[in-house]
Design a protein around this motif. Structure first.
Motif, mmCIF file in Angstrom:
data_model
loop_
_atom_site.group_PDB
_atom_site.id
_atom_site.type_symbol
_atom_site.label_atom_id
_atom_site.label_comp_id
_atom_site.label_asym_id
_atom_site.label_seq_id
_atom_site.Cartn_x
_atom_site.Cartn_y
_atom_site.Cartn_z
ATOM 1 N N PRO A 229 -46.250 63.395 2.387
ATOM 2 C CA PRO A 229 -46.968 62.321 2.353
ATOM 3 C C PRO A 229 -47.826 61.859 0.871
ATOM 4 O O PRO A 229 -47.763 60.539 0.871
ATOM 5 C CB PRO A 229 -48.076 62.216 3.518
ATOM 6 N N VAL A 230 -48.225 62.862 0.204
ATOM 7 C CA VAL A 230 -48.909 62.501 -0.867
ATOM 8 C C VAL A 230 -47.850 61.910 -1.822
ATOM 9 O O VAL A 230 -47.982 61.138 -2.852
ATOM 10 C CB VAL A 230 -49.695 63.630 -1.463
ATOM 11 N N LEU A 231 -46.672 62.801 -2.044
ATOM 12 C CA LEU A 231 -45.464 62.318 -2.986
ATOM 13 C C LEU A 231 -45.146 61.090 -2.669
ATOM 14 O O LEU A 231 -44.641 60.261 -3.478
ATOM 15 C CB LEU A 231 -44.676 63.558 -3.032
ATOM 16 N N ASP A 232 -45.057 60.723 -1.280
ATOM 17 C CA ASP A 232 -44.650 59.112 -0.768
ATOM 18 C C ASP A 232 -45.621 58.374 -1.160
ATOM 19 O O ASP A 232 -45.106 57.114 -1.790
ATOM 20 C CB ASP A 232 -44.559 59.350 0.658
ATOM 21 N N LEU A 233 -46.826 58.584 -1.284
ATOM 22 C CA LEU A 233 -47.919 57.385 -1.986
ATOM 23 C C LEU A 233 -47.650 57.614 -3.565
ATOM 24 O O LEU A 233 -47.848 56.486 -3.945
ATOM 25 C CB LEU A 233 -49.293 58.042 -1.611
ATOM 26 N N LEU A 234 -47.457 58.472 -3.952
ATOM 27 C CA LEU A 234 -47.121 58.579 -5.455
ATOM 28 C C LEU A 234 -45.900 57.580 -5.682
ATOM 29 O O LEU A 234 -45.887 56.817 -6.590
ATOM 30 C CB LEU A 234 -46.752 59.922 -5.998
ATOM 31 N N THR A 235 -44.782 57.872 -4.963
ATOM 32 C CA THR A 235 -43.573 56.927 -5.172
ATOM 33 C C THR A 235 -43.903 55.514 -4.870
ATOM 34 O O THR A 235 -43.350 54.593 -5.490
ATOM 35 C CB THR A 235 -42.352 57.489 -3.984
ATOM 36 N N GLU A 236 -44.987 55.244 -3.939
ATOM 37 C CA GLU A 236 -45.152 53.680 -3.569
ATOM 38 C C GLU A 236 -45.890 53.396 -4.737
ATOM 39 O O GLU A 236 -45.655 52.022 -4.938
ATOM 40 C CB GLU A 236 -46.201 53.749 -2.199
ATOM 41 N N LEU A 237 -47.034 53.874 -5.367
ATOM 42 C CA LEU A 237 -47.665 53.421 -6.457
ATOM 43 C C LEU A 237 -46.774 53.082 -7.420
ATOM 44 O O LEU A 237 -46.746 52.323 -8.343
ATOM 45 C CB LEU A 237 -48.675 54.774 -6.899
ATOM 46 N N CYS A 238 -45.604 54.189 -7.837
ATOM 47 C CA CYS A 238 -44.682 53.898 -8.966
ATOM 48 C C CYS A 238 -43.753 52.818 -8.628
ATOM 49 O O CYS A 238 -43.059 52.541 -9.747
ATOM 50 C CB CYS A 238 -44.114 55.385 -9.196
ATOM 51 N N ILE A 267 -42.971 66.076 -8.695
ATOM 52 C CA ILE A 267 -43.603 64.869 -9.142
ATOM 53 C C ILE A 267 -42.705 63.919 -9.961
ATOM 54 O O ILE A 267 -42.758 62.533 -9.814
ATOM 55 C CB ILE A 267 -44.846 64.995 -10.245
ATOM 56 N N ARG A 268 -41.889 64.558 -10.995
ATOM 57 C CA ARG A 268 -40.930 63.609 -11.594
ATOM 58 C C ARG A 268 -39.990 62.832 -10.565
ATOM 59 O O ARG A 268 -39.536 61.626 -10.829
ATOM 60 C CB ARG A 268 -40.212 64.566 -12.577
ATOM 61 N N ALA A 269 -39.537 63.649 -9.830
ATOM 62 C CA ALA A 269 -38.562 62.992 -8.733
ATOM 63 C C ALA A 269 -39.337 61.660 -8.055
ATOM 64 O O ALA A 269 -38.609 60.719 -7.817
ATOM 65 C CB ALA A 269 -38.092 63.901 -7.765
ATOM 66 N N ALA A 270 -40.402 62.164 -7.565
ATOM 67 C CA ALA A 270 -41.088 61.142 -6.823
ATOM 68 C C ALA A 270 -41.433 59.692 -7.765
ATOM 69 O O ALA A 270 -41.365 58.571 -7.291
ATOM 70 C CB ALA A 270 -42.530 61.584 -6.024
ATOM 71 N N THR A 271 -41.997 60.019 -8.863
ATOM 72 C CA THR A 271 -42.121 59.098 -9.933
ATOM 73 C C THR A 271 -40.665 58.016 -10.250
ATOM 74 O O THR A 271 -41.082 57.049 -10.098
ATOM 75 C CB THR A 271 -42.603 59.516 -11.218
#
Length: 285
Positions: A229-238, A267-271
């Motif tokens: 869920p935190v990586l999902d939020l990173l994706t949302e931000l990016c 992290i790179r993948a989520a970004t």
């Protein structure tokens, strides 16, 4: 402010520097920048590992945990001087701190506590931030904190409080998406709604970290892999903006070098996924 953003425009993907990870970080590929706890540094005698990283042109950002811009008392001159000295010793592009209450009337809270989000609090914090900005040789970025309680007299959401603070001071933002997730679990505050309210054009960089849930409370411990869920939020931000940098925090129970490298790849993948989604959304609107 455009010049301030330029200095952090290409931070990349980084990791929080800890003495226990010095050799790991030195030999790990793909560490674009690091962040070091300012209170653990002596500007005149920096750790050899940080000197080595700086010699390789790896940016090092001093990250404070005790300035206390969220308190009623102005930030102490000695603490500001230390942050300024750290920034100068490291030739840092900026300094980061927390928007938190840490002490009052000489009593240390021992934790980064949330501040009341009232108009009066905003006035006090604005003055504290301006005082800090005047004392620092580089831009200041403020981080949203994790909470296990909220104040009953809050007048503003966290996102709107930060947006007004940015408007009044021009301060940069260090958005911790793990803390947004913590507040969503513990307080029912929508993390996506917080992103909606934040002025992401003032984004300095982003934090991600892991934790665990115990009896319905999420503990932001920085001791586990970053949850989905935190990586999902990173994706949302990016999908909304290109963050200048994204940094992994890991503070204890350190895993293998390979595991840490794997976290940076996640992290790179989520970004990248967020950037791709943002490009698609832009093409279809």
């Amino acid at each position: 402010m455009a010049g301030d953003r330029d200095r952090t425009a290409e931070l990349g993907v980084g990791i929080g520097w800890r003495a226990e990870l010095d050799l790991t970080i030195e030999r790990m590929e793909g560490v674009d920048f690091v962040e070091a706890i300012a209170e653990n540094l002596r500007p005149g005698a920096l750790p050899e590992s940080l000197r080595l990283l700086r010699a390789r042109d790896v940016p090092v950002i001093p990250h404070g945990v005790s300035l206390g811009v969220g308190g009623a008392e102005p930030p102490a001159a000695g603490r500001l001087a230390h942050l300024a000295a750290c920034a100068e010793a490291l030739d840092a592009p900026l300094v980061s701190e927390h928007l938190a209450f840490v002490r009052g009337d000489g009593v240390e809270a021992g934790h980064l506590l949330p501040i009341p989000r009232t108009r009066e609090s905003l006035r006090v914090v604005t003055e504290n931030v301006r005082r800090a900005q005047d004392a620092l040789p580089v831009p200041l970025a403020l981080e949203n904190v994790a909470a296990i309680f909220g104040w009953p007299d809050d007048e503003l959401t966290e996102g709107h409080f930060l947006a007004e603070l940015v408007e009044r001071t021009g301060v940069l933002l260090l958005v911790d998406v793990a803390n947004l997730y913590t507040n969503q679990v513990n307080l029912g505050l929508s993390a996506v709604a917080a992103l909606d309210a934040l002025p992401l054009e003032h984004l300095a960089y982003v934090h991600v970290a892991g934790g665990y849930e115990h009896q319905g409370i999420w503990h932001d411990t920085h001791t586990t892999a970053v949850p989905a869920p935190v990586l999902d939020l990173l994706t949302e931000l990016c999908s909304r903006t290109r963050p200048p940098g994204v940094l992994l925090e890991w503070d204890d129970h350190f895993p293998s070098d390979a595991a840490l490298a794997g976290e940076l790849e996640r992290i790179r993948a989520a970004t990248a996924a967020g950037a791709a989604r943002g490009s698609l959304d832009g093409a279809t609107t």
